[in-house]
Design a protein around this motif. Structure first.
Motif, mmCIF file in Angstrom:
data_model
loop_
_atom_site.group_PDB
_atom_site.id
_atom_site.type_symbol
_atom_site.label_atom_id
_atom_site.label_comp_id
_atom_site.label_asym_id
_atom_site.label_seq_id
_atom_site.Cartn_x
_atom_site.Cartn_y
_atom_site.Cartn_z
ATOM 1 N N LEU A 290 -3.561 6.659 -10.439
ATOM 2 C CA LEU A 290 -4.147 6.155 -9.198
ATOM 3 C C LEU A 290 -5.047 4.961 -9.474
ATOM 4 C CD1 LEU A 290 -4.673 6.618 -6.178
ATOM 5 C CD2 LEU A 290 -6.646 7.947 -6.840
ATOM 6 N N PHE A 291 -5.727 5.027 -10.618
ATOM 7 C CA PHE A 291 -6.710 4.001 -10.930
ATOM 8 C C PHE A 291 -6.079 2.610 -11.008
ATOM 9 C CE2 PHE A 291 -9.110 1.574 -14.077
ATOM 10 C CZ PHE A 291 -10.321 1.526 -13.426
ATOM 11 N N PHE B 83 -6.664 -5.736 -0.126
ATOM 12 C CA PHE B 83 -7.317 -5.401 1.135
ATOM 13 C C PHE B 83 -8.765 -5.867 1.167
ATOM 14 C CE2 PHE B 83 -3.610 -2.872 1.383
ATOM 15 C CZ PHE B 83 -3.348 -2.783 2.736
ATOM 16 N N LEU C 280 0.989 3.625 -3.287
ATOM 17 C CA LEU C 280 0.529 5.005 -3.107
ATOM 18 C C LEU C 280 1.706 5.959 -3.231
ATOM 19 C CD1 LEU C 280 -2.144 4.872 -0.277
ATOM 20 C CD2 LEU C 280 -2.467 5.128 -2.716
ATOM 21 N N LEU D 166 0.832 -1.208 0.000
ATOM 22 C CA LEU D 166 0.000 0.000 0.000
ATOM 23 C C LEU D 166 0.863 1.253 0.000
ATOM 24 C CD1 LEU D 166 -2.843 1.333 0.509
ATOM 25 C CD2 LEU D 166 -2.199 1.316 2.901
ATOM 26 N N ILE E 234 -4.205 -2.566 -5.284
ATOM 27 C CA ILE E 234 -4.340 -2.429 -3.832
ATOM 28 C C ILE E 234 -5.673 -3.004 -3.353
ATOM 29 C CG2 ILE E 234 -4.561 -0.777 -1.950
ATOM 30 C CD1 ILE E 234 -2.749 1.093 -3.520
ATOM 31 N N ALA E 235 -6.739 -2.672 -4.095
ATOM 32 C CA ALA E 235 -8.077 -3.011 -3.598
ATOM 33 C C ALA E 235 -8.247 -4.508 -3.326
ATOM 34 C CB ALA E 235 -9.132 -2.490 -4.570
ATOM 35 N N LEU F 4 -4.711 1.370 -7.681
ATOM 36 C CA LEU F 4 -5.799 0.923 -6.808
ATOM 37 C C LEU F 4 -6.336 -0.430 -7.240
ATOM 38 C CD1 LEU F 4 -8.066 3.963 -5.924
ATOM 39 C CD2 LEU F 4 -6.579 2.644 -4.444
#
Lengths: 468, 499
Positions: A410-411, A421, A369, A365, A417-418, A414
Motif C-alpha cells: 500500500l505504501f 491528488f 488500489l 486510483l 496516488i498521493a 500511495l
C-alpha cells in the motif's frame, strides 16, 4: 488418437493470423498499416470467441494426450487473448506510423500463443516447445525501442531466458528419463526411491517457469523490461507470460506426486520470497514503469500461493484463475496510465493530475488500489479466494506473510496516488500530451476491474468446472 | 428497503460526479436531500422493525444474493437491535453534517459525492451479515475518509491522512486474516455471519481460536481505537475538516466497536471468554489514559479526540465484562452489552456535536488553541450554550445519554470486573474535570486573543448541532424506545458468548 484440429481452434486462429499480419505488414504501404491493426484485433477477438466456445464444451485431452482442453486452458486462452486486445489498443497508438508496427503485432500474437500453449500443454516436450515460442517474442519486444534501456532489457531478458530455459530442459530430460515418457500422466509413476533426481528435476523445471511467471529466481528481467520496453510492450510482458507460466506451473506440479518431493513447501517459500522482494524493491522506485514492474513481481508471489496448494483444495484452481484474470485487467490498465501520458515517466510528474485530468486520476486510483487488493475490485476477490485457498491447504503462515506484504505494498502505491491528488501542486498543469486511446483503456480497465470484482460469482459460473 | 438505504447515497454520488457541470448549489441541495431521505428511510426501518421481529433480537429485512459462491460469500444484509441504532445514528449524523457542510466553499460537488460515498460504506458495514461484505465496506470507509482528510483538511492534512490510511489499513488486513481463519475453521466453510454465530468455528481449539481472535482484535482495536493503537487518531482529527472529524468520531470509530459486538463475541465465544480479561484491562486503561492525556491538551480538537479514546474504553470494558462469567449473571452482562451499544450511540451524537462546534472556531478564527479564546459566553452565547450541553453530555451528566450509557456499562461490569470499574470511575472523574477546565477557558474569563473573531452560530450550524444534542437529551430522559430495541439483541449476544 483423438486428433481433432478443431480442439486447437483458438491457437490455430492465432498462428494463421500471425502469418497473415506478417505478410500484410510487408506488403502494405506505411499509411495503410491500419489494416494489419484491424486484422490483429479480429484475430484476438476470434481466438477469444473460439476459447469461450471451447470452454462451454467438455474437458478432453487431444493429440495423444499432449494437449489439454479444460478450464485451466480456457482461462489462459481467454485472459491472454483479451489482455492482448487491450495491449493492442495501447500499441497501435504508440506505434502509429512506426516502420515496425506490423511486426509488433506479430510478436504480440506469438506471445499470446506461446502463453496459451504453456498453459495447455500436458506433455513435457510440448512444454519445452511452448517455452521457446513464448520466450523469443519477449526478447524482441523488450528491445524494440532500440535505446539504451531497451537494449539492457533485451539483453537481460535474453540471457535469463536462455539460461533458465536450458535449466528447464535439463529438468524435463531428468523427469522424462525417470518415467520413460513425456506425458504429464506418467509423472504419477515417479517413485520415492529416485527422490534426489526428482527433486533436482523439479527445481530445474520450475526455474524455467519462474522466468515466464516472473517469480524468484527468474524475476530479474521484469523491472528492466517494464521500464525499457515501450509502454504497450511492457504491459504485455508483465501480464501474458505470467498467465502462461503460472498456469503451466500449476498443471505440471499438480502432476508430480507430493509424497516424492515436497514441492508445495518449495513453492510456498518462493511465493513468500517473491512477494516480499517485489514489495521491498518497489519502495524506492521513482520511475512509474519500474515501480509497476516490481509490483508485478510481488503479484506473482500472491499468485504462487494458489499454485502451492494445487490439488490440496478444490479452491486452488478457481482462485488462481480469478486472480489471474483480475490481475491481467488491472495490470494492463495500470500500464495504460503511463501510456496515456508518455511525457510523465516519474512519480513527481503526476503531481496535480487530479486537477487537470480527473478521469485519468480516478482510474489510476482505482487501478492502483485494485493492485493493493482494496474491495470491491477484482484483485480483492482474487486475493480473498487465494488467501482462503492457502489457509485451506494448510499454509496459514503464508497468508500472514501475504497480509503483511499487502500492507507494505500500500505504501508505494500511495506514493504514486498521493501526488496525483495533491491539490497544492495543481499550478503545475498535468502533462499536456494525452493519448486518447490509452486514456480510454485506463478508464475502461478500471471500470472492468470493479465490475469483475462485483460480478466475480457470475464470471466463475461461466465455467462450472471452475467452481468448487 | 435496506438495499435502497445502503446504495442510494452512492448512486447519488455517482450522478454528482458523472453529470458534467453540476452547479455547487445543486450539489448542496442533493447532499441535504439525499441524506434527509436516508434518515427518513432508516426511521421507517426502525418503526417497521419493532413489531416485525417481535423484539426477540432476530434479524429482519434479510436479503441474500450470491457473490463468490466458491467460498460461500455473498451479499447478505439484515438488521437487528444492534445494527439498527447504528444505522439510525449514521443517517442522522450524516444529515446533520450535510446541513453543516452547506457552507463548504472548497469543491462542494466533490465533497458532497465523497460524503455520500462514505455514507454508503458506513451503512453497509452495519447492515452486513457476511464477513467479506463487512470487510469490503469497512475498507471502502477507510478510502473515503482518507480523501476527506487529505482533500479538505488543514495543517498537515496529507501527512495525517496517510498515517490514518496506513494504520487503519494495517488493521483491516489483520481483520481479513482473522476472517479467513474463521472461514477456514468453519465446517462447511462459509463467510455467512449468521451461520458462523450459530455454529462458532474453532471451538475447542484454543490456540487456533486465540490466534484468530488476536487478528480480529488487532483489526478492530486499531479502528476503535483503543490504547495502544490510538496514535493515528489525534492527528487525523486535528487536521480533518469539522464534518470529517464528526463522521470519523461519530460513525467510523463505531465500526470497530460494532465489530466486537457483532463478530468477536458471538463467533469466537471460547476464545473471547479466555481472553476477555485483556479487553477489560485495555478498556479500563483506555478510559483513564485517554482522560489524563486529554486533560493535558492545549488544542481543543486533540482534547476531544482523546476523550474519544476514553469513551471507546468504556465500550471495550463492557464487551470484556460480557465475556467474564464469574461473579455475575446473564442479566448483568446484558446490561453491560446494551450499555456498550448505548455508549456508541451517545458518543456518536455528542462527540459529533463537539467536533462540529470545534469546527466553528476553526471557521471563524482558524485555531483550536484553547488559550487563544476566553469569554465566549458573552461573545457567542448560542455557541456557549451548546458547547456546555455537549460537554456535560460527554462527561456523563445524568439526564443526558452519556450518563445512561456509562451507568449501564459500569453497573453491568461491576460484578465481574470490579477493579476495571474502579479504574474507569477514576477516568470518569478526570473527564469531568477536563471538560470543566475546558469550558472555563473557552467560555468564561477575560476575552482571549481570538475571541473577537468568533461570531455566533449561523442557522445552518444550529440546525446541524441542535438535533444531535436534543437526541442525546431524549435518550437520557426517555431511554426506553432505544433500550427496547437494543436489549433483546444484547441478550442474544450474551447467550452466544456464554456457550
Amino acid at each position: 488418437v483423438n486428433e481433432d484440429p478443431l480442439a486447437l481452434l483458438p491457437e490455430l486462429i492465432l498462428t494463421l493470423g500471425a502469418v497473415a499480419v506478417l505478410m500484410l505488414g510487408s506488403f502494405l504501404p506505411r499509411d495503410r498499416q491500419w489494416v494489419a491493426r484491424l486484422v490483429t484485433a479480429a484475430v484476438l477477438l476470434g481466438s477469444a470467441v473460439a476459447a469461450t466456445v471451447a470452454l462451454l464444451g467438455p474437458d478432453r485431452l487431444v493429440f495423444d494426450d499432449t494437449f489439454a482442453v479444460d478450464g485451466l486452458t480456457g482461462t489462459a486462452r481467454l485472459v491472454c487473448a483479451l489482455s492482448g486486445l487491450l495491449v493492442l489498443g495501447l500499441m497501435s497508438e504508440e506505434l502509429h506510423g512506426d516502420r515496425r508496427e506490423a511486426e509488433h503485432y506479430v510478436l504480440l500474437l506469438f506471445t499470446v500463443l506461446g502463453a496459451q500453449l504453456l498453459a495447455a500443454g500436458n506433455d513435457l516436450s510440448l512444454l519445452a516447445v511452448a517455452y521457446l515460442l513464448a520466450s523469443v517474442p519477449l526478447y524482441a519486444l523488450a528491445g524494440a525501442a532500440r535505446d539504451r534501456p531497451g537494449t539492457e532489457a533485451a539483453l537481460k531478458t535474453y540471457l535469463l531466458g536462455a539460461f533458465l530455459g536450458i535449466a528447464m530442459i535439463t529438468g524435463i530430460v531428468l523427469l522424462s528419463g525417470l518415467v520413460g515418457g513425456t506425458s504429464y500422466a506418467l509423472l504419477a509413476d515417479l517413485e520415492p526411491a529416485a527422490r534426489p533426481v526428482v527433486a533436482v528435476g523439479t527445481v530445474a523445471l520450475l526455474a524455467g517457469l519462474a522466468f515466464k511467471g516472473g517469480f524468484v529466481p527468474g524475476h530479474f528481467w521484469v523491472p528492466d523490461a517494464a521500464e525499457g520496453a515501450r509502454t504497450g510492450a511492457a504491459a504485455l510482458l508483465t501480464t501474458v507470460p505470467k498467465v502462461g507460466g503460472l498456469l503451466a506451473a500449476y498443471r505440471v506440479l499438480d502432476a508430480i506426486p507430493r509424497e516424492v518431493v515436497d514441492w508445495p513447501l518449495l513453492v510456498a517459500v518462493l511465493s513468500a520470497v517473491t512477494m516480499t522482494l517485489g514489495n521491498l524493491a518497489a519502495f524506492g522506485q521513482q520511475s512509474v514503469r519500474r515501480l509497476l514492474g516490481w509490483s508485478s513481481v510481488s503479484q506473482a508471489g500472491y499468485l504462487l500461493m494458489a499454485v502451492a496448494v494445487a490439488g490440496r483444495t478444490d479452491l486452488a484452481l478457481p482462485a488462481l484463475a480469478l486472480y489471474l484474470a483480475a490481475y491481467a485487467v488491472t495490470n494492463v490498465g495500470a500500464f495504460a496510465v503511463p501510456a496515456a501520458l508518455p511525457a510523465a515517466t516519474r512519480i513527481e510528474h503526476y503531481r496535480g493530475l487530479a486537477a487537470g485530468r480527473p478521469w485519468l486520476a480516478l482510474s489510476l486510483l482505482v487501478l492502483l488500489l485494485g493492485l493493493v487488493g482494496t474491495p470491491p475490485t477484482a484483485v480483492f476477490v482474487g486475493k480473498v479466494t487465494v488467501f482462503a485457498a492457502a489457509l485451506d491447504g494448510g499454509f496459514a503462515w503464508l497468508v500472514v506473510v501475504a497480509a503483511v506484504n499487502t500492507v507494505a505494498s500500500l505504501f508505494y502505491y500511495l506514493r504514486w496516488i498521493a501526488p496525483a491528488f495533491d491539490r497544492t501542486g495543481a499550478a503545475q498543469a498535468a502533462p499536456p500530451a494525452v493519448r486518447p486511446i490509452a486514456a480510454l483503456s485506463a478508464v475502461t480497465s478500471s471500470g472492468a476491474s470493479v465490475l469483475l470484482g462485483i460480478a466475480a460469482g457470475a464470471v466463475l459460473a461461466i465455467d462450472p468446472r471452475l467452481l468448487a | 428497503l435496506l438495499d435502497l438505504l445502503i446504495f442510494l447515497p452512492v448512486l447519488a454520488a455517482v450522478v454528482l460526479v458523472a453529470v458534467p457541470r453540476v452547479p455547487d448549489g445543486v450539489a448542496r441541495v442533493v447532499l441535504v436531500v439525499v441524506t434527509g431521505v436516508e434518515l427518513v428511510l432508516s426511521l421507517g426501518l426502525w418503526l417497521a422493525y419493532a413489531p416485525r421481529a417481535g423484539l426477540t433480537g432476530d434479524f429482519a429485512f434479510e436479503r441474500t444474493l450470491v457473490w463468490i459462491p466458491s467460498v460461500d460469500s455473498g451479499y447478505r444484509v439484515g438488521v437487528d437491535g444492534l445494527s439498527l441504532p447504528m444505522l439510525l445514528l449514521t443517517t442522522g449524523l450524516f444529515f446533520c453534517c450535510a446541513l453543516y457542510a452547506w457552507r463548504e466553499r472548497l469543491r462542494p460537488r466533490t465533497f458532497a459525492a465523497l460524503l455520500l460515498f462514505l455514507e454508503t460504506a458506513c451503512l453497509g458495514v452495519f447492515a452486513s451479515l457476511d464477513l467479506i461484505l463487512f470487510f469490503v465496506f469497512f475498507d471502502l470507509s477507510i478510502v473515503g475518509m482518507y480523501f476527506v482528510i487529505a482533500g479538505w483538511g488543514h495543517g498537515q492534512a496529507a501527512r495525517s491522512a496517510l498515517k490514518f490510511f496506513l494504520y487503519t489499513f494495517l488493521g483491516s488486513l489483520a481483520l481479513l486474516v482473522g476472517f479467513l481463519a474463521l472461514y477456514a475453521g468453519s465446517d462447511p466453510h462459509t463467510f455467512d455471519m449468521v451461520k458462523l454465530a450459530q455454529e462458532p468455528p474453532l471451538q475447542g481449539r484454543p490456540v487456533a481460536g486465540g490466534l484468530a481472535l488476536l487478528a480480529i482484535f488487532i483489526g478492530l482495536a486499531v479502528k476503535t481505537p483503543t490504547v495502544p493503537f490510538h496514535t493515528w487518531l489525534p492527528p487525523a482529527h486535528t487536521d480533518a475538516p469539522a464534518v470529517g472529524s464528526a463522521i470519523l468520531a461519530g460513525v467510523l470509530l463505531k465500526l470497530g466497536t460494532y465489530g466486537f459486538v457483532r463478530i468477536a463475541l458471538p463467533m469466537l465465544p471460547d476464545a473471547w471468554r479466555t481472553w476477555a480479561v485483556v479487553a477489560v484491562v485495555i478498556g479500563a486503561v483506555g478510559v483513564l489514559y485517554g482522560a489524563l492525556v486529554a486533560l493535558a491538551q492545549a488544542d481543543l480538537k486533540r482534547m476531544i479526540a482523546y476523550t474519544s479514546v476514553a469513551h471507546m474504553g468504556y465500550v471495550l470494558l463492557a464487551v470484556g465484562a460480557a465475556g467474564l462469567l464469574g461473579g455475575t449473571d446473564a442479566e448483568a452482562r446484558t446490561v453491560a452489552v446494551s450499555g456498550a451499544v448505548t455508549q456508541m450511540v451517545s458518543h456518536g451524537l455528542v462527540t459529533g456535536a463537539l467536533f462540529l462546534l470545534a469546527g466553528v472556531l476553526q471557521d471563524r478564527a482558524g485555531s483550536y488553541d484553547l488559550a487563544a479564546y476566553g469569554g465566549l459566553a458573552t461573545r457567542a452565547p448560542r455557541f456557549a450554550a451548546l458547547f456546555g450541553v455537549a460537554a456535560f453530555a460527554s462527561l456523563g451528566l445524568p439526564g443526558l445519554s452519556g450518563f445512561l450509557a456509562e451507568f449501564q456499562v459500569l453497573a453491568g461490569s461491576l460484578g465481574s470486573a470490579p477493579v476495571g470499574v474502579v479504574v474507569a470511575l477514576l477516568g470518569l472523574l478526570v473527564t469531568a474535570a477536563l471538560f470543566l477546565v475546558a469550558m472555563g477557558r473557552l467560555l468564561l474569563g477575560p476575552a482571549g486573543r481570538l475571541t473577537g473573531a468568533v461570531s455566533d452560530l449561523r442557522p445552518s450550524e444550529l440546525a446541524a448541532i441542535v438535533p444531535l444534542l436534543a437526541l442525546s437529551l431524549l435518550i437520557g430522559v426517555l431511554p426506553r424506545p432505544l433500550l427496547d430495541v437494543v436489549e433483546p439483541s444484547a441478550r442474544a449476544v450474551v447467550e452466544l458468548v456464554s456457550r
